[in-house]
Design an enzyme around this catalytic site. Sequence first.
Site, PDB file in Angstrom:
ATOM      1  CD1 TRP A 109      -0.222  -6.175  -3.492  1.00 49.36           C
ATOM      2  CD2 TRP A 109      -0.416  -6.722  -1.371  1.00 49.36           C
ATOM      3  NE1 TRP A 109       0.016  -7.224  -3.378  1.00 49.36           N
ATOM      4  CE2 TRP A 109      -0.029  -7.840  -2.249  1.00 49.36           C
ATOM      5  CE3 TRP A 109      -0.555  -6.994  -0.010  1.00 49.36           C
ATOM      6  CZ2 TRP A 109       0.415  -9.054  -1.705  1.00 49.36           C
ATOM      7  CZ3 TRP A 109      -0.184  -8.246   0.753  1.00 49.36           C
ATOM      8  CH2 TRP A 109       0.282  -9.426  -0.277  1.00 49.36           C
ATOM      9  CD  GLU A 152      10.753 -12.318  -7.414  1.00 48.69           C
ATOM     10  OE1 GLU A 152      10.416 -11.728  -6.641  1.00 48.69           O
ATOM     11  OE2 GLU A 152      11.984 -12.146  -8.047  1.00 48.69           O
ATOM     12  CB  CYS A 167      -0.718   0.014   1.196  1.00 47.01           C
ATOM     13  SG  CYS A 167      -2.007  -1.329   1.377  1.00 47.01           S
ATOM     14  CG  HIS A 217      21.246 -36.980  -2.442  1.00 44.08           C
ATOM     15  ND1 HIS A 217      21.626 -38.299  -1.759  1.00 44.08           N
ATOM     16  CD2 HIS A 217      22.459 -36.308  -2.494  1.00 44.08           C
ATOM     17  CE1 HIS A 217      22.910 -38.134  -1.676  1.00 44.08           C
ATOM     18  NE2 HIS A 217      23.462 -37.261  -2.206  1.00 44.08           N
ATOM     19  CD  GLU A 236      18.077 -13.448  -6.842  1.00 44.75           C
ATOM     20  OE1 GLU A 236      17.414 -13.620  -6.130  1.00 44.75           O
ATOM     21  OE2 GLU A 236      17.779 -12.191  -7.585  1.00 44.75           O
ATOM     22  NE  ARG A 261       4.922   1.390  -1.110  1.00 44.59           N
ATOM     23  CZ  ARG A 261       5.690   1.403  -0.224  1.00 44.59           C
ATOM     24  NH1 ARG A 261       6.821   1.890  -0.322  1.00 44.59           N
ATOM     25  NH2 ARG A 261       5.401   0.815   1.123  1.00 44.59           N
ATOM     26  CE  LYS A 273      14.591 -11.640  -9.114  1.00 44.02           C
ATOM     27  NZ  LYS A 273      15.313 -11.265  -7.857  1.00 44.02           N
ATOM     28  CE  LYS A 321      11.616  -2.982  -5.190  1.00 40.22           C
ATOM     29  NZ  LYS A 321      12.627  -4.228  -5.732  1.00 40.22           N
ATOM     30  CG  ASN A 343       0.029   2.312   3.695  1.00 42.69           C
ATOM     31  OD1 ASN A 343      -0.863   2.402   2.908  1.00 42.69           O
ATOM     32  ND2 ASN A 343       1.219   2.930   3.144  1.00 42.69           N
ATOM     33  N   GLY A 344      -0.918  -1.045   6.432  1.00 41.03           N
ATOM     34  CA  GLY A 344      -0.785  -1.880   7.508  1.00 41.03           C
ATOM     35  C   GLY A 344      -2.042  -2.764   7.940  1.00 41.03           C
TER      36      GLY A 344
END
Length: 610
Positions: A75, A490, A2, A506, A483, A27, A487, A605, A99-100
Amino acid sequence: MCGIVGAIAGRDVVPVLVEGLKRLEYRGYDSAGLAVIDDGGQVRRVRRTGRVAEMEAAARAEGLAATLGIGHTRWATHGGVTEPNAHPHISHGVALVHNGIIENHEAQRERLTALGYAFESQTDTEVIAHLIHHHLGRGLDLLGALQATTRELEGAYALAAISRDAPDRMVCARMGCPLLIGLGEGENFIASDVSAIVQATRRVIFLEEGDTAEVTREAVRVFDAEGTQTVRREHLSDVSLASLELGPHRHFMQKEIHEQPRALGDTLEAIIDAAGFGPALFGAEAAEVFDGVTGVQILACGTSYYAGLVARYWIEAIADLPCSVEIASEYRYRRAVANPDHLVVTISQSGETLDTMEALKYAKSLGHARTLSICNVPESAIPRASRLVFYTRAGAEIGVASTKAFTTQLVGLFALAATLAKGRGRLTAEDEAAYVESLRHLPGSVQHALNLEPQIAGWAERFASRQHALFLGRGVHYPIALEGALKLKEISYVHAEAYPAGELKHGPLALVDADMPVVVIAPKDSLLEKVKSNMQEVRARGGELFVFTDADSRFGPSEGVHVIRTPRHVGVLSPIVHTIPVQLLAYHTALARGTDVDKPRNLAKSVTVE
Ligand code: HGA
């Protein structure tokens, strides 16, 4: 997640609010709205699910104009993505953005319902608007009503509110979510992120935990958690407008991948200038905090966690200190054993990642007093809660998928390993000089890796039609495989998993067939021969290999084995250089699949909720 923007001015603030919301889009959000007090003294509100542009068109169609207003990008956490759930929420002339998460919203909802308030949304937020109105009814002014309300809230919030009965002011509050006030000439602003108001002013005051404030055109009054009026220092923000704009690039992610030589160069500057490592890189108290450290505990989430995994290899190998790395959201909820002689390192691009912040608080409550934050956003919450800080100088990172923040975090972590080693007498002058020299060449090596983009884009065409991929690495390059897989997931939504190459037999080898591309990070290091054996295991099962290596490895292509080489092996910094190809592979695969690269579905974000 948010975002909040508010403005009070002698001019129409609707364009300011809309531009601010557009700058908060990066964001991640699912709906947007704004509320103003118009010339007739009425609250007018526009909300839309979807993009800010749609909300802007609606505001224009309604001819919205005013000198006081607040806006929000939401969001959703509580209640679906619907227009009634979008902020601002209104209670009898009070408009509010939040926000929150309010944890005691159910109890407050019951209480307010009993008092006769009707609810229009399923959000946790709406109780706050009604509580402010309830306290106004007790004769308090807007700030007093906000302060009475915050005393009744549990959870995390950044709030901004306006009221038709007080058309000359905005009020705001902060607890657990960032909020700042922007100072202009005869106009003032509120924002959750400086990028929302940087077009209007660079002079900002960061609110602290528990603060409330009243903002008029001419004045700002800040009160601390006890309700005592206080003064918060003014800062001049150095966020550049250029870093918030796309320029000639198609996506922020592409721009940010290509900015890495510059971002790394800026982050390295202090080390190169000093021609070496030392506590001064981490803050005034660093010599004292590092003295007698017997271990390192790294806490982080997502990509930052993978940066921590790389750092573990460096800290143990170079500084000869035990190092553990843990996902912040796991650490904070387990009974951990603290060693006060261990340095707690938190890593967060935004400095406001809630899980990381809470893990830091938990570590402190367990007795950890040696705390260091690696962060990209000055004055954000996590560095402020830490004794030491290393600021990466990546510049604003807008793309949801982190790129330049990761590689610059690695520089900070490498500097930490070398500094701890030096303090412990484990770093020879020759090694120090060699590390500084490698760092000096790092931006150039990264540029060489970026030059491989056309070849990598060619590979990406082949990944675009796949459902799954495996990434393999060993040692310090295993986190780079992690990573790379993250990526790809995502932004292209191709399912990808990473394994240490030795782990393949394994279990995951069962997945390998002609339809499973296997990406291998295989530079010329001491493990290359082992990795080559693991690649043979894949080939023997008909798997197709896509290998990133360096020229020194002399590893060439063969049937079913595709190879892209970075120009030379860069020694201990090799994981940083090998990050570039996996970023480019994910980016070009996403392009080929036509996904929304900068705003991948379901992601945000700055992850400011649990
Ligand atoms: N809980 C509120 C605000 C969510 C939020 O801050 N997201 O980052 C809601 O769901 O509307």
